[in-house]
Design an enzyme around this catalytic site. Structure first.
Site, short mmCIF file in Angstrom:
data_model
loop_
_atom_site.label_atom_id
_atom_site.label_comp_id
_atom_site.label_asym_id
_atom_site.label_seq_id
_atom_site.Cartn_x
_atom_site.Cartn_y
_atom_site.Cartn_z
N TRP A 95 -73.55 -41.96 -11.88
CA TRP A 95 -74.76 -40.66 -11.70
C TRP A 95 -75.65 -41.17 -10.79
O TRP A 95 -75.41 -42.22 -10.08
CB TRP A 95 -75.24 -40.67 -12.97
CG TRP A 95 -76.88 -40.51 -13.08
CD1 TRP A 95 -77.84 -40.88 -12.95
CD2 TRP A 95 -76.99 -38.87 -13.55
NE1 TRP A 95 -79.16 -39.44 -12.58
CE2 TRP A 95 -78.13 -38.53 -13.06
CE3 TRP A 95 -75.76 -37.88 -13.87
CZ2 TRP A 95 -79.00 -37.05 -13.25
CZ3 TRP A 95 -76.65 -36.37 -13.16
CH2 TRP A 95 -78.03 -36.02 -13.46
N ASN A 114 -62.92 -55.65 -4.33
CA ASN A 114 -62.53 -55.51 -3.41
C ASN A 114 -61.89 -56.73 -2.18
O ASN A 114 -63.19 -57.25 -2.26
CB ASN A 114 -63.20 -54.14 -2.61
CG ASN A 114 -63.37 -52.97 -3.44
OD1 ASN A 114 -62.82 -52.50 -4.04
ND2 ASN A 114 -65.33 -52.43 -2.93
N PRO A 115 -61.01 -56.88 -1.54
CA PRO A 115 -60.60 -58.16 -0.48
C PRO A 115 -61.72 -58.17 -0.32
O PRO A 115 -62.97 -59.71 0.18
CB PRO A 115 -59.72 -57.55 0.33
CG PRO A 115 -59.20 -56.49 -0.39
CD PRO A 115 -60.02 -54.98 -1.07
N SER A 116 -62.78 -57.55 0.63
CA SER A 116 -64.40 -57.77 1.02
C SER A 116 -65.31 -58.83 -0.21
O SER A 116 -65.63 -59.38 0.87
CB SER A 116 -64.97 -56.95 1.77
OG SER A 116 -65.32 -55.91 0.64
N ASN A 118 -64.71 -53.23 -8.94
CA ASN A 118 -65.60 -54.78 -8.19
C ASN A 118 -66.37 -55.32 -8.95
O ASN A 118 -67.33 -56.20 -9.13
CB ASN A 118 -66.73 -54.15 -7.87
CG ASN A 118 -66.42 -52.82 -6.49
OD1 ASN A 118 -64.88 -52.60 -6.14
ND2 ASN A 118 -67.06 -51.77 -6.60
N HIS A 147 -77.67 -49.81 -10.11
CA HIS A 147 -76.63 -50.18 -11.57
C HIS A 147 -77.44 -50.58 -12.60
O HIS A 147 -78.33 -50.62 -12.41
CB HIS A 147 -75.89 -51.59 -10.74
CG HIS A 147 -75.20 -50.84 -9.38
ND1 HIS A 147 -75.93 -51.60 -7.78
CD2 HIS A 147 -74.32 -50.03 -8.66
CE1 HIS A 147 -75.22 -51.51 -6.87
NE2 HIS A 147 -74.68 -50.73 -6.89
N HIS A 167 -69.35 -44.89 1.77
CA HIS A 167 -69.37 -44.07 0.84
C HIS A 167 -70.24 -42.95 0.99
O HIS A 167 -71.55 -43.39 1.80
CB HIS A 167 -69.53 -44.71 -0.44
CG HIS A 167 -68.41 -45.43 -0.34
ND1 HIS A 167 -67.17 -45.59 0.25
CD2 HIS A 167 -68.74 -47.30 -1.35
CE1 HIS A 167 -66.01 -47.00 -0.22
NE2 HIS A 167 -67.56 -47.13 -1.27
N SER A 200 -65.02 -44.44 -2.76
CA SER A 200 -65.48 -45.53 -3.50
C SER A 200 -64.17 -46.10 -4.25
O SER A 200 -63.47 -44.93 -4.49
CB SER A 200 -66.68 -45.42 -3.56
OG SER A 200 -66.36 -44.10 -5.10
N ASN A 203 -69.95 -48.58 -12.38
CA ASN A 203 -71.44 -49.18 -12.88
C ASN A 203 -72.95 -48.58 -11.72
O ASN A 203 -73.88 -49.15 -12.30
CB ASN A 203 -71.76 -49.79 -11.00
CG ASN A 203 -70.41 -50.66 -11.87
OD1 ASN A 203 -69.62 -51.49 -12.67
ND2 ASN A 203 -69.06 -51.39 -10.28
#
Length: 243
Positions: A192, A84-86, A62, A206, A217, A170, A39
């Site tokens: 990157w 992601n669950p969060s 994501n 992003h 991360h 990540s 992203n």
């Protein structure tokens, strides 16, 4: 090859979720070419959309934004998308369950892609993942939900923690690891960690916003590992415009 398994949860009010473990839908599959789409802001203006879509299998993660606004740079094809669950609770959480309408609306841009959820990092994460699965079943969505087998997730995290000083690798790095087990040729786009490109042009965090990364991360350290994989021919890392 890494073999994951897919649990199908069934539950009733007041009952515990029961899981039936099934073999991975990728167990006997091997793809010639795969694109793993990060992203990173380097994708904006890259013109990489057609090259990304040319791969047989495309990983995204994501539930990053898609659509005509971005298609020239990121493409339109999605074979597997993660959340992601969060993020389930943060974006779609309600007092009792999840906002099914909003979730299915956002998921629809990825077509009938697989939905990969890291469900077993904690009990709280598993609960949110099961709610998503049940919601998709109730709406008749075509997306197959995949919960990677806990031993697979644990093995990947343990491996990378030996090479990266971070609380957790990540999703992008974990997906790259998965892709190397499923694909003959792995192409990476949007990875990157810098806020300027090779021509010293300013970049956002992003391709769709400039939100700061989490401290969980260590993205620069991960990028060095990806460079090593590129230099040894394991993956093809694209860090320049595709034109």
């Amino acid at each position: 090859m890494i073999r994951d398994k897919v649990p199908h949860g069934t539950s009733r009010p007041g009952k515990e979720v029961q899981l039936v473990w099934q073999e991975s839908p990728f167990q006997n599959k091997r793809f010639d070419t795969c694109s793993v789409v990060g992203n990173g802001g380097i994708l904006k203006g890259s013109g990489c959309g057609k090259k990304i879509d040319a791969s047989e299998f495309v990983f995204r993660f994501n539930m990053a934004p898609m659509g005509d606004k971005y298609s020239r740079d990121i493409g339109n094809k999605t074979s597997l998308i993660t959340i992601n669950p969060s993020m389930i609770g943060y974006r779609y959480g309600k007092r009792k369950g999840i906002d099914v309408k909003s979730f299915t609306h956002d998921l629809s841009v990825y077509g009938d892609s697989y939905l990969w959820i890291w469900a077993f990092l904690s009990k709280r994460h598993a609960s949110g993942a099961f709610k998503v699965q049940e919601a998709l079943r109730a709406t008749g969505a075509r997306n197959q939900v995949i919960f990677p087998y806990p031993l697979v997730t644990g093995a990947l995290i343990s491996f990378w923690k030996k090479h990266i000083s971070a609380q957790r690798p990540s999703t992008g790095l974990l997906l790259v690891s998965l892709a190397t087990q499923m694909c003959e040729e792995v192409r990476l786009y949007g990875f990157w960690p810098f806020h300027a490109d090779r021509n010293n042009q300013r970049l956002n965090e992003h391709y769709y916003d400039n939100a700061l990364p989490t401290k969980v991360h260590k993205i620069p350290s991960e990028f060095r590992q990806l460079q090593l994989l590129h230099n040894t021919g394991v993956v093809r890392l694209t860090t320049h415009p595709c034109q």
